[in-house]
Every structure is written in structure tokens, then in C-alpha cells.
Motif scaffolding. Structure first.
Motif, PDB file in Angstrom:
ATOM      1  N   THR A   1       0.964  -0.973  -0.231  1.00  0.00           N
ATOM      2  CA  THR A   1       0.028  -0.112   0.083  1.00  0.00           C
ATOM      3  C   THR A   1       0.420   1.287  -0.061  1.00  0.00           C
ATOM      4  O   THR A   1       0.440   2.390  -0.703  1.00  0.00           O
ATOM      5  CB  THR A   1      -0.403   0.006   1.635  1.00  0.00           C
ATOM      6  OG1 THR A   1      -1.727  -1.037   1.054  1.00  0.00           O
ATOM      7  CG2 THR A   1      -1.977   1.335   1.395  1.00  0.00           C
TER       8      THR A   1
ATOM      9  N   VAL B   1       0.853   5.246  -8.077  1.00  0.00           N
ATOM     10  CA  VAL B   1      -0.389   5.297  -7.861  1.00  0.00           C
ATOM     11  C   VAL B   1      -1.369   6.390  -7.773  1.00  0.00           C
ATOM     12  O   VAL B   1      -1.663   6.737  -8.798  1.00  0.00           O
ATOM     13  CB  VAL B   1      -1.437   3.928  -8.018  1.00  0.00           C
ATOM     14  CG1 VAL B   1      -2.786   3.981  -8.781  1.00  0.00           C
ATOM     15  CG2 VAL B   1      -0.508   2.501  -8.602  1.00  0.00           C
ATOM     16  N   TRP B   2      -1.503   6.488  -6.608  1.00  0.00           N
ATOM     17  CA  TRP B   2      -2.490   7.503  -5.835  1.00  0.00           C
ATOM     18  C   TRP B   2      -1.532   8.870  -5.510  1.00  0.00           C
ATOM     19  O   TRP B   2      -2.021   9.769  -4.789  1.00  0.00           O
ATOM     20  CB  TRP B   2      -3.222   6.947  -5.253  1.00  0.00           C
ATOM     21  CG  TRP B   2      -3.811   5.528  -5.372  1.00  0.00           C
ATOM     22  CD1 TRP B   2      -5.365   5.814  -6.116  1.00  0.00           C
ATOM     23  CD2 TRP B   2      -3.551   4.319  -5.272  1.00  0.00           C
ATOM     24  NE1 TRP B   2      -5.694   4.660  -6.818  1.00  0.00           N
ATOM     25  CE2 TRP B   2      -5.116   3.597  -5.291  1.00  0.00           C
ATOM     26  CE3 TRP B   2      -2.871   3.416  -3.745  1.00  0.00           C
ATOM     27  CZ2 TRP B   2      -4.968   2.699  -5.944  1.00  0.00           C
ATOM     28  CZ3 TRP B   2      -3.266   2.253  -3.650  1.00  0.00           C
ATOM     29  CH2 TRP B   2      -3.992   1.175  -4.570  1.00  0.00           C
TER      30      TRP B   2
ATOM     31  N   ILE C   1      -7.043  -2.336  -1.271  1.00  0.00           N
ATOM     32  CA  ILE C   1      -5.587  -1.899  -1.815  1.00  0.00           C
ATOM     33  C   ILE C   1      -7.592  -2.178  -3.373  1.00  0.00           C
ATOM     34  O   ILE C   1      -7.003  -1.888  -4.903  1.00  0.00           O
ATOM     35  CB  ILE C   1      -5.629  -2.832  -2.116  1.00  0.00           C
ATOM     36  CG1 ILE C   1      -4.788  -2.323  -0.790  1.00  0.00           C
ATOM     37  CG2 ILE C   1      -4.167  -2.751  -2.687  1.00  0.00           C
ATOM     38  CD1 ILE C   1      -2.814  -3.447  -0.337  1.00  0.00           C
TER      39      ILE C   1
ATOM     40  N   LEU D   1       2.098   1.695  -3.374  1.00  0.00           N
ATOM     41  CA  LEU D   1       1.028   2.282  -4.434  1.00  0.00           C
ATOM     42  C   LEU D   1       0.823   2.980  -4.134  1.00  0.00           C
ATOM     43  O   LEU D   1       0.168   4.373  -4.962  1.00  0.00           O
ATOM     44  CB  LEU D   1      -0.003   1.732  -3.977  1.00  0.00           C
ATOM     45  CG  LEU D   1       0.206  -0.436  -5.066  1.00  0.00           C
ATOM     46  CD1 LEU D   1      -0.995  -1.286  -4.620  1.00  0.00           C
ATOM     47  CD2 LEU D   1       0.860   0.138  -6.796  1.00  0.00           C
ATOM     48  N   SER D   2       0.186   4.118  -3.064  1.00  0.00           N
ATOM     49  CA  SER D   2      -0.074   5.082  -3.232  1.00  0.00           C
ATOM     50  C   SER D   2       1.666   5.747  -2.965  1.00  0.00           C
ATOM     51  O   SER D   2       0.104   6.892  -3.660  1.00  0.00           O
ATOM     52  CB  SER D   2      -0.233   5.661  -1.214  1.00  0.00           C
ATOM     53  OG  SER D   2       1.149   5.662  -0.509  1.00  0.00           O
TER      54      SER D   2
ATOM     55  N   LEU E   1      -8.254   0.119  -6.563  1.00  0.00           N
ATOM     56  CA  LEU E   1      -7.607  -0.591  -7.461  1.00  0.00           C
ATOM     57  C   LEU E   1      -8.870  -0.156  -9.416  1.00  0.00           C
ATOM     58  O   LEU E   1      -8.360   0.383 -10.208  1.00  0.00           O
ATOM     59  CB  LEU E   1      -6.282  -2.030  -7.958  1.00  0.00           C
ATOM     60  CG  LEU E   1      -5.226  -1.148  -7.298  1.00  0.00           C
ATOM     61  CD1 LEU E   1      -5.266  -2.843  -7.279  1.00  0.00           C
ATOM     62  CD2 LEU E   1      -4.662  -0.220  -7.560  1.00  0.00           C
TER      63      LEU E   1
END
Length: 408
Positions: free
Chosen positions: A104, A111-112, A337, A107-108, A341
Motif C-alpha cells: 500500500t 499510483v495514488w 487496495i 502504491l500510494s 485499484l
């Protein structure tokens, strides 16, 4: 009929139910309740009160972990090995949690688009070290994957539980079984006193307080009433239920089926009516979340009576439920998650209060359940179960001791 060896009937049903209550809580929060998709009463209840699932998890954990202590106390045996206790807890929780936390975190950022500043790293490290539950700044150890906040709270309960039993073993050995259970009420009382002290003495920065400011703004809304001692009080209610179950362990009768199923019906009705009537944290006594202690006592009653049922426990813990309970931890730590996504790459409207298309929401919900279940199953088979088996082998090895060296 004898209970299956090593199983506590009803516990798997409670675990699987709690897991999916939380999952559908996060899915129903995406619904626009001004549209027909939001008409069903159950959707409103899950969106408001799905966090009841977290409270159920705490009661269940206390119930399961306290039983060996009660059994030893009733036999007049020594306090169970705290080394084995800690080893089992670490093996069960840490591999999956650390993986979900780290994935996470990455990805944070990529992706985010979270800003990888010192504060984000501090939150992540506090999560790795299992101490994120002590301050609003770190309460959510990573962005996006909200459910990970509860893991540090649970680990703190793991630490506090043996402390309570140390006192009981020291002063309660000569007490009858029922009296030792009544004495354990003092542990719950001390937890509530500590909760009150934390709530009164800890000051939360009011600047940018509110969920509209993100997770840290939301953490300021939750704290100081979301604190380790209040959640340990929930955990301790489960521990007390474990003590009652140990007393009832040899007793099996249809009356237990009636009590267990009746308690389940009351739990379902209570959850629905409370959550349908009110959104938010559903504070109970002393502003302990999730309608403490009523909800937690009802779950404790289900757990305490389930193993003594003749038929109900077997029906509740069927094969599908046992499988879902086995992978429930993975479902809990990975489902957010997957939801995010899906929102990023497939359903842009899957945002808080944004969904109005029934078919699209149902498709996203089904995809979430399937993908999360596959991930959780792989996590359990490939990582969690092997680590648990490795830890069990370590239990038989005595702790290393220093070997005296001859004088030179």
C-alpha cells in the motif's frame, strides 16, 4: 456427537461474518444514496454501521487468546508460556500485515500520488513497528488502505491481555471458577478508566480536523476516543466470554442452540437498527466505539455458547464458512487496495458517495469479492500458513541460554 477436535463451533462463522461486514461497508460507502441504488435499507445500514465488524474482530480475538489462560488457571497450572503466545501472534499477524502495509505504501506513492515526505515515512514506520495506535498523526499508517489502522490497536491488546492475567494468576488461584470470571471484570474496569484518562488528557490538534481533509483529518475526528485502552476493553469482553466458554466446555445441550441462535438474531437486529438510525462511530458507554458494551456482550454470548450447541454450531461453521474464515485476515487487509485499484483503472465513479449505476456497482462489488478472495487465498497458502507452521516448529525448541565460559 462430539465437536470436531481443535475447533470452537461458531467462531469461524463470527470471523467470516465480521470480515464481510467490513468489506461491504466499504463498498456501500461508494453508493450515492440519492439514487435508486441507495434505496435498500440494508445498504444504508452497512454504509453506516459496517464498522461493527471491527468490534466483532476484537471480541473474537480476546475470546480465542484468553482460553489457554483460563484453562491453566482452572487447572492450577502455571501461566502459559508468553514466549509461545508472542510467537504465535507474530506468526499469524505480521507477514500478511507487513506485506499489505508495504504494498500500500508503494502504491500510494506511484499510483495514488501521495507525497513521500517525512510524515508519510513516519506513519509507515509506526505501522511497521506496530505503534501507530498511540497518536492521531500515525493512526492511519498508510494512505488509502484504511483498515490497517486496527492492527496496531489489536497488537496492543495482545500485550495488555497477559498483564491482566498475571494479576489474576497471582491473586485468583484459590477462587472458584465463577469468582475468577467476576474478578476479571476488574480488568475491563481498569481498561475503561484508562480509556477515560486518555480521552480527557490527550489533546488533538483541531486544525484541518474532519474527513474532508483526508485520513489524518479523519484521525483527528476519531481520537482521543479511538484509543488502545477502549479497544482493549472490547478485547477483554471477548476474553471474559472465553472464560465462560471454558466453564461450559463439557456441557452440550439443545438449550445452547436456542441461546446461540437467539443471540445471533438479536445481534443482527441490533446492528441493523442502530446503524440505520445513525451514521458515524456509533459510540457507546464512555464514547467507546461500536455501541460498547451491548454489541460486544452479545457477540461474546454467541461465542461462549456456540461450542456447546448440538447442531447450530455445525450448521454455522459449514465448509464454505470455514474456508472464508481461514482467509479472512487476507480479505480484511487487501480488500481496500482492490476497491481503489478498480476505481482507478475501471470504474471512476467508485468514489465515496459517487455510484448511481446499479449494474456497474454490482459488477465492481463482485469483482472485489472474487479478486480479494483469490489474493487472500494465495496469501494464506503461500505465506501465512508456511510461517505459522514454521513458528509451531519453533515452539518445541527451548529458548537459547547463554553458556558459561571458562575463566581464562
Amino acid at each position: 456427537m462430539q465437536n470436531p477436535p481443535g475447533r470452537l463451533l461458531g467462531a469461524d462463522f463470527v470471523r467470516a461474518s465480521a470480515c464481510f461486514i467490513v468489506l461491504f461497508h466499504h463498498l456501500t460507502q461508494k453508493i450515492d444514496f440519492r439514487t435508486p441504488l441507495g434505496d435498500p435499507d440494508i445498504a444504508q445500514a452497512l454504509a453506516n454501521g459496517g464498522t461493527f465488524g471491527v468490534g466483532i474482530f476484537f471480541v473474537l480475538s480476546g475470546f480465542l487468546l484468553a482460553r489457554p489462560f483460563w484453562q491453566a488457571l482452572d487447572r492450577g497450572a502455571p501461566l502459559p508460556s508468553l514466549r509461545i503466545y508472542a510467537l504465535r501472534r507474530a506468526a499469524r499477524i505480521l507477514p500478511g500485515y507487513w506485506l499489505a502495509l508495504s504494498v500500500t505504501f508503494v502504491l500510494s506513492i506511484f499510483v495514488w500520488r501521495a507525497q513521500p515526505d517525512g510524515w508519510l515515512w513516519l506513519r509507515y514506520l509506526s505501522g511497521l513497528l506496530l505503534v501507530s495506535d498511540w497518536h492521531w498523526l500515525t493512526l492511519f499508517p498508510v494512505e488509502v488502505n484504511g483498515p490497517l489502522w486496527s492492527i496496531s490497536f489489536e497488537v496492543t491488546s495482545y500485550v495488555l491481555l497477559p498483564i491482566g492475567f498475571v494479576a489474576l494468576f497471582a491473586f485468583g488461584r484459590r477462587l472458584p471458577a465463577w469468582a475468577s470470571r467476576l474478578t476479571f471484570l476488574a480488568v475491563i474496569g481498569l481498561a475503561l478508566l484508562a480509556h477515560m484518562a486518555f480521552s480527557n488528557w490527550v489533546v488533538v490538534d483541531p486544525h484541518r480536523k474532519g474527513w474532508e481533509y483526508g485520513m489524518q483529518g479523519g484521525a483527528k475526528v476519531w481520537m482521543p476516543w479511538f484509543n488502545p485502552f477502549g479497544f482493549f476493553a472490547m478485547f477483554a469482553v471477548g476474553a471474559l466470554a472465553g472464560g465462560v466458554q471454558v466453564m461450559l466446555a463439557r456441557f452440550r445441550h439443545w438449550v445452547m442452540d436456542v441461546i446461540c441462535l437467539g443471540a445471533l438474531v438479536v445481534v443482527g437486529h441490533y446492528m441493523f437498527t442502530q446503524a440505520y438510525a445513525e451514521a458515524g462511530e456509533l459510540y457507546g458507554w464512555l464514547r467507546v466505539p461500536y455501541r460498547f458494551p451491548m454489541m460486544h456482550a452479545l457477540i461474546g454470548l454467541v461465542l461462549a455458547t456456540g461450542p456447546s450447541t448440538v447442531l447450530a454450531g455445525r450448521l454455522l461453521d459449514n465448509g464454505v464458512v470455514r474456508f472464508l474464515a481461514q482467509i479472512s485476515f487476507g480479505i480484511y487487509i487487501y480488500h481496500t487496495i482492490v476497491i481503489e485499484l478498480i476505481q482507478t483503472y475501471w470504474v471512476p465513479d467508485l468514489v465515496y458517495g459517487g455510484m448511481s449505476d446499479t449494474g456497474l456497482w454490482l459488477g465492481a462489488a463482485a469483482a472485489t469479492v472474487v479478486i480479494t478472495s483469490v489474493l487472500a487465498s494465495l496469501s494464506y497458502r503461500l505465506m501465512e500458513a508456511p510461517v505459522i507452521a514454521w513458528a509451531r516448529r519453533l515452539e518445541d525448541q527451548p529458548p537459547a541460554r547463554a553458556v558459561p565460559q571458562p575463566a581464562s
